[in-house]
Enzyme design. Structure first.
Site, mmCIF file in Angstrom:
data_model
loop_
_atom_site.group_PDB
_atom_site.id
_atom_site.type_symbol
_atom_site.label_atom_id
_atom_site.label_comp_id
_atom_site.label_asym_id
_atom_site.label_seq_id
_atom_site.Cartn_x
_atom_site.Cartn_y
_atom_site.Cartn_z
ATOM 1 N N LYS A 41 0.107 25.294 22.352
ATOM 2 C CA LYS A 41 -1.012 25.007 23.221
ATOM 3 C C LYS A 41 -0.539 24.754 24.641
ATOM 4 C CE LYS A 41 -2.320 22.425 19.259
ATOM 5 N NZ LYS A 41 -2.495 21.083 18.710
ATOM 6 N N GLY A 42 0.742 24.422 24.801
ATOM 7 C CA GLY A 42 1.245 23.926 26.080
ATOM 8 C C GLY A 42 1.069 24.865 27.255
ATOM 9 N N GLU A 97 5.369 30.517 29.773
ATOM 10 C CA GLU A 97 5.740 29.301 29.031
ATOM 11 C C GLU A 97 5.542 28.069 29.900
ATOM 12 O OE1 GLU A 97 6.931 28.764 25.901
ATOM 13 O OE2 GLU A 97 8.645 30.082 25.506
ATOM 14 N N ASP A 101 13.414 24.648 27.803
ATOM 15 C CA ASP A 101 14.306 23.506 27.621
ATOM 16 C C ASP A 101 15.653 24.042 27.126
ATOM 17 O OD1 ASP A 101 14.772 20.669 27.418
ATOM 18 O OD2 ASP A 101 14.369 20.762 25.291
ATOM 19 N N LYS A 129 14.113 23.537 32.696
ATOM 20 C CA LYS A 129 14.987 22.375 32.494
ATOM 21 C C LYS A 129 16.406 22.887 32.224
ATOM 22 C CE LYS A 129 12.948 18.824 30.018
ATOM 23 N NZ LYS A 129 12.740 18.057 28.749
ATOM 24 N N PHE A 150 12.027 13.712 29.770
ATOM 25 C CA PHE A 150 10.857 14.153 29.028
ATOM 26 C C PHE A 150 9.651 14.130 29.957
ATOM 27 C CE2 PHE A 150 7.449 13.989 25.872
ATOM 28 C CZ PHE A 150 7.840 15.028 25.054
ATOM 29 N N VAL A 151 8.906 15.216 29.967
ATOM 30 C CA VAL A 151 7.748 15.302 30.860
ATOM 31 C C VAL A 151 6.478 15.592 30.060
ATOM 32 C CG1 VAL A 151 9.095 15.983 32.890
ATOM 33 C CG2 VAL A 151 8.233 17.746 31.357
ATOM 34 N N ASP A 157 2.826 17.870 26.051
ATOM 35 C CA ASP A 157 2.351 16.735 25.262
ATOM 36 C C ASP A 157 3.472 15.820 24.796
ATOM 37 O OD1 ASP A 157 3.371 18.716 23.318
ATOM 38 O OD2 ASP A 157 2.602 17.316 21.822
ATOM 39 N N ARG A 163 -1.889 16.281 27.278
ATOM 40 C CA ARG A 163 -1.962 17.676 27.732
ATOM 41 C C ARG A 163 -2.963 17.840 28.875
ATOM 42 N NH1 ARG A 163 0.777 20.937 24.053
ATOM 43 N NH2 ARG A 163 0.649 20.337 21.871
HETATM 44 P P1 IMP Z 1 13.143 24.987 23.827
HETATM 45 O O1 IMP Z 1 13.127 25.911 22.644
HETATM 46 O O2 IMP Z 1 14.141 23.878 23.641
HETATM 47 O O3 IMP Z 1 13.335 25.677 25.145
HETATM 48 O O4 IMP Z 1 11.780 24.212 23.793
HETATM 49 C C1 IMP Z 1 10.645 24.614 24.419
HETATM 50 C C2 IMP Z 1 9.475 23.813 23.908
HETATM 51 O O5 IMP Z 1 9.816 22.430 23.649
HETATM 52 C C3 IMP Z 1 8.395 23.765 24.944
HETATM 53 O O6 IMP Z 1 7.527 24.864 24.849
HETATM 54 C C4 IMP Z 1 7.720 22.433 24.662
HETATM 55 O O7 IMP Z 1 6.734 22.584 23.656
HETATM 56 C C5 IMP Z 1 8.816 21.558 24.124
HETATM 57 N N1 IMP Z 1 9.384 20.711 25.183
HETATM 58 C C6 IMP Z 1 10.611 20.788 25.738
HETATM 59 N N2 IMP Z 1 10.813 19.840 26.669
HETATM 60 C C7 IMP Z 1 9.657 19.137 26.734
HETATM 61 C C8 IMP Z 1 9.227 18.025 27.545
HETATM 62 O O8 IMP Z 1 9.938 17.471 28.398
HETATM 63 N N3 IMP Z 1 7.962 17.588 27.313
HETATM 64 C C9 IMP Z 1 7.128 18.157 26.394
HETATM 65 N N4 IMP Z 1 7.495 19.193 25.621
HETATM 66 C C10 IMP Z 1 8.747 19.686 25.794
HETATM 67 MG MG MG Z 2 5.008 19.847 22.148
#
Ligand code: IMP
Ligand code: MG
Length: 191
Positions: A41-42, A97, A101, A129, A150-151, A157, A163
């Site tokens: 949903k993000g 996206e 992260d 990030k 963390f944001v 969320d 959200r």
């Molecule tokens: P990745 O696979 O580690 O790049 O994770 C990406 C997903 O993790 C994002 O689409 C978010 O849903 C979640 N995520 C990563 N960092 C944060 C944050 O700081 N706040 C909220 N959700 C996050």
């Molecule tokens: Mg999430």
């Protein structure tokens, strides 16, 4: 008492940056009709604002995924719950996206999209990030460099909360939020 969180990118910063990204994408895709795919949903808020800043014919599509393991820590193992319904063969796709992260989720989705015979697939992330990156992956379009924190807000969320905040907030005290998911008081906008 220390504040649980504070505004990192205010709604006006976000609005300006999203408009810039929209202009850049418009310039890059002139003469083409891209498909913008976002991950629920993000990414929904970002997509909604971004496409209104793109002056081209385009299509929208959505994916939903679930990650195995802790909801706050992606392990890169992704299950597709809702898939793009458009035939992507020969199409120019932009994966939109909320945040990249570790990069594991985006890497998985980019390769899943490319496997459909697309003409091109690029990544557009509102927040990048980079400090947490595990796989080498750089979004073609990135809104803001995000600190290693963390944001929440603007689609992002904590346990499905926040959200709907118009600003992006950095959580300084994640333990306080874990103890009380409502600990983050809505703060006045930094406009
Ligand atoms: P990745 O696979 O580690 O790049 O994770 C990406 C997903 O993790 C994002 O689409 C978010 O849903 C979640 N995520 C990563 N960092 C944060 C944050 O700081 N706040 C909220 N959700 C996050
Ligand atoms: Mg999430």
């Amino acid at each position: 008492m220390a504040e649980v969180g504070r505004v990192l990118f205010g709604r006006e910063d976000v609005r300006r940056r999203v408009a810039e990204l929209g202009r850049t994408i418009t310039g890059d895709y002139v003469g083409r009709e891209p498909v913008l795919v976002t991950v629920l949903k993000g990414g929904a808020m970002f997509l909604a604002d971004l496409v209104r800043q793109i002056d081209l014919p385009l299509e929208l599509s959505f994916m939903a995924i679930s990650r195995y393991g802790d909801a706050e820590e992606s392990l890169g193992r992704v299950q597709i719950l809702l898939d793009v319904e458009i035939d992507l063969a020969g199409r120019d796709v932009v994966l939109v996206e909320d945040i990249v992260d570790t990069g594991l989720t985006s890497r998985y989705l980019l390769s899943a999209l490319r496997a459909r015979g697309t003409a091109s697939v690029e990544l557009c992330a509102l927040l990048d990030k980079t400090a947490r990156r595990i796989v080498p992956l750089a979004p073609r379009y990135a809104g803001f460099e995000c600190p290693d924190a963390f944001v929440v807000g603007y689609g992002l969320d904590f346990r499905e909360r926040y959200r709907n905040l118009p600003d992006i907030l950095q959580v300084d005290d994640v333990d306080a939020l874990r103890a009380d998911p409502d600990a983050l008081e809505p703060v006045s906008p930094a406009v």
